[in-house]
Design a protein around this motif. Structure first.
Motif, mmCIF file in Angstrom:
data_model
loop_
_atom_site.group_PDB
_atom_site.id
_atom_site.type_symbol
_atom_site.label_atom_id
_atom_site.label_comp_id
_atom_site.label_asym_id
_atom_site.label_seq_id
_atom_site.Cartn_x
_atom_site.Cartn_y
_atom_site.Cartn_z
ATOM 1 N N THR A 217 0.815 -1.215 0.000
ATOM 2 C CA THR A 217 0.000 0.000 0.000
ATOM 3 C C THR A 217 0.853 1.272 0.000
ATOM 4 O O THR A 217 0.339 2.360 -0.271
ATOM 5 C CB THR A 217 -0.937 0.042 1.221
ATOM 6 O OG1 THR A 217 -0.159 0.132 2.417
ATOM 7 C CG2 THR A 217 -1.813 -1.208 1.273
ATOM 8 N N GLN A 218 2.140 1.129 0.293
ATOM 9 C CA GLN A 218 2.996 2.316 0.362
ATOM 10 C C GLN A 218 3.140 2.999 -0.995
ATOM 11 O O GLN A 218 3.069 4.227 -1.102
ATOM 12 C CB GLN A 218 4.370 1.921 0.918
ATOM 13 C CG GLN A 218 4.322 1.484 2.376
ATOM 14 C CD GLN A 218 5.661 0.951 2.870
ATOM 15 O OE1 GLN A 218 6.316 0.168 2.185
ATOM 16 N NE2 GLN A 218 6.063 1.377 4.051
ATOM 17 N N GLY A 219 3.352 2.205 -2.046
ATOM 18 C CA GLY A 219 3.463 2.769 -3.385
ATOM 19 C C GLY A 219 2.163 3.408 -3.845
ATOM 20 O O GLY A 219 2.169 4.449 -4.504
ATOM 21 N N LEU A 220 1.042 2.795 -3.482
ATOM 22 C CA LEU A 220 -0.264 3.340 -3.835
ATOM 23 C C LEU A 220 -0.460 4.707 -3.190
ATOM 24 O O LEU A 220 -0.922 5.660 -3.838
ATOM 25 C CB LEU A 220 -1.364 2.378 -3.393
ATOM 26 C CG LEU A 220 -2.805 2.801 -3.675
ATOM 27 C CD1 LEU A 220 -3.043 2.961 -5.172
ATOM 28 C CD2 LEU A 220 -3.789 1.790 -3.095
ATOM 29 N N ALA A 221 -0.101 4.822 -1.926
ATOM 30 C CA ALA A 221 -0.227 6.099 -1.217
ATOM 31 C C ALA A 221 0.684 7.158 -1.827
ATOM 32 O O ALA A 221 0.290 8.319 -1.993
ATOM 33 C CB ALA A 221 0.101 5.910 0.261
ATOM 34 N N LEU A 222 1.892 6.764 -2.198
ATOM 35 C CA LEU A 222 2.850 7.705 -2.779
ATOM 36 C C LEU A 222 2.353 8.241 -4.105
ATOM 37 O O LEU A 222 2.424 9.447 -4.383
ATOM 38 C CB LEU A 222 4.208 7.013 -2.960
ATOM 39 C CG LEU A 222 5.349 7.871 -3.525
ATOM 40 C CD1 LEU A 222 5.649 9.043 -2.601
ATOM 41 C CD2 LEU A 222 6.589 7.015 -3.739
#
Length: 385
Positions: A217-222
């Motif tokens: 989910t980190q890449g999605l948030a970024l």
């Protein structure tokens, strides 16, 4: 919205340093253009630009026009005809075959109607706004009023017009814009003159609620931050849902499923992505979301059989998912682009959400019949006042 945030930040920095600025706004396009009405670019007195009004072909001349408007200290309306191959400024360089109207407005930091001061109110808002910009296509050398009025949900925030008939007509059209949730172009005509208006609709900021705080989910948030969206991270695990693991703009919520939604403002621009990899947590969130009819998108990571299991278990508990609710659920999540890595999946998911919010199918543009951008509602409807 991200570009607008960057423009506002650049304006505030320039103002703090005593640097004069001009705002260039695309107020109308007839035909094709790289950027559509509402595209904006800030130009400071040193020639530094922020934002864009085209793919790069207009910016050079627009810079000169902006500095000229700054010297004159008055609003200026410039027309660019990209269909004219003889035009040395644009012509064959752009190849869009459209006529682009750009309004240049010198910005007065002490003026409460300064358009960037008004636009700053819109950033991150959970309410829709309408901004009215007036200009005169028939008398380009005459007065160009520029940003004149701003409304929030039909309530006037600021601005005034001396002509009562014109004001009443604009107010009526503003209500139409709020109702239809799209911008409107109007030509108001009386016995003396014609005023063109760009009545611009600003939807509430998109809020992306990512249910799950795993590594994927980190890449999605970024990437969502790059789009300028409001981002919420929801998870029951404080070890995963922590500020140190996500971009600074994310709002972190550590809560049980039935408590999580209490801390999130939900409207027609709020979208949910369920990807905790915890079946029961996702199921509980889905159950809580079903009554929220205004939520346009609920995406669920995982195979179809996972979602079907969710539907079956909810049915066993007496909860039947109606067709209207099923239409808002996207499972499996994302567009089919062959995504495998977390970053590729993030692109797939964000593209699907953007397509849903804009009412499109997310297909290949080369297969689309007709122009890329719809020409619906781009002509000036003339109204006698």
């Amino acid at each position: 919205m991200r570009e607008l945030k960057t423009i506002i930040e650049a304006y505030k920095k320039a103002t703090a340093e005593g640097i004069k600025t001009v705002l260039a706004t695309v107020v109308h396009v007839d035909g094709s253009s790289y950027r559509r009405p509402s595209a904006r670019m800030l130009v400071d007195e040193h020639g530094i630009t922020t934002g864009a009004i085209s793919g790069g072909c207009l910016e050079g001349d627009a810079l000169r026009k902006a500095l000229h408007a700054l010297v004159q200290n008055r609003n200026v309306l410039i027309s660019y005809d990209t269909s004219d191959e003889a035009d040395a400024v644009v012509g064959a360089q752009l190849g869009c075959e459209g006529i682009i109207q750009v309004l240049f407005e010198p910005l007065d930091a002490n003026n409460s109607m300064n358009p960037l001061k008004l636009l700053e109110q819109i950033i991150g808002s959970q309410k829709p706004y309408v901004m009215v910009t007036l200009f005169n296509l028939k008398d380009r050398r005459g007065e160009q009023s520029g940003c004149t009025l701003m409304y929030k949900e039909g309530e006037k925030i600021t601005g005034s017009i001396d002509n009562q008939k014109l004001y009443d007509s604009i107010l009526n059209d503003t209500n139409i814009v709020f109702k239809e949730k799209r911008s409107l172009f109007r030509a108001y005509e009386d016995n003396q003159t014609t005023q063109n208006a760009f009545i611009e609709y600003f939807a509430p900021a998109v809020s992306l609620v990512i249910v799950g705080a795993g590594n994927d989910t980190q890449g999605l948030a970024l990437m969502a931050e790059t789009l300028g969206w409001n981002i919420y991270i929801v998870d029951g695990r404080p070890s995963h849902a922590s500020e140190s693991r996500f971009v600074s703009s994310c709002q972190i919520i550590v809560a049980k499923p039935e408590e999580a939604l209490q801390n999130i403002p939900i409207n027609e621009q709020t979208v949910f992505v369920l990807m905790t990899h915890n079946y029961h947590y996702d199921l509980s969130i889905l159950k809580c979301l079903l009554p929220y009819d205004q939520v346009p998108y609920i995406g669920i990571l995982g195979p179809k059989k996972k979602f079907q299991r969710m539907v079956d278990e909810l049915k066993e508990k007496g909860i039947e998912i109606a067709q209207e609710q099923l239409d808002r659920i996207y499972a499996p999540i994302g567009l089919e682009i062959g995504a495998e890595t977390p970053e590729e999946i993030a692109i797939s998911v964000l593209a699907e959400i953007n397509a849903v919010l804009n009412g499109t199918k997310g297909t290949f543009l080369r297969d689309k019949r007709g122009p890329i951008h719809t020409k619906e509602n781009t002509q000036f409807d003339t109204l006698k006042i």
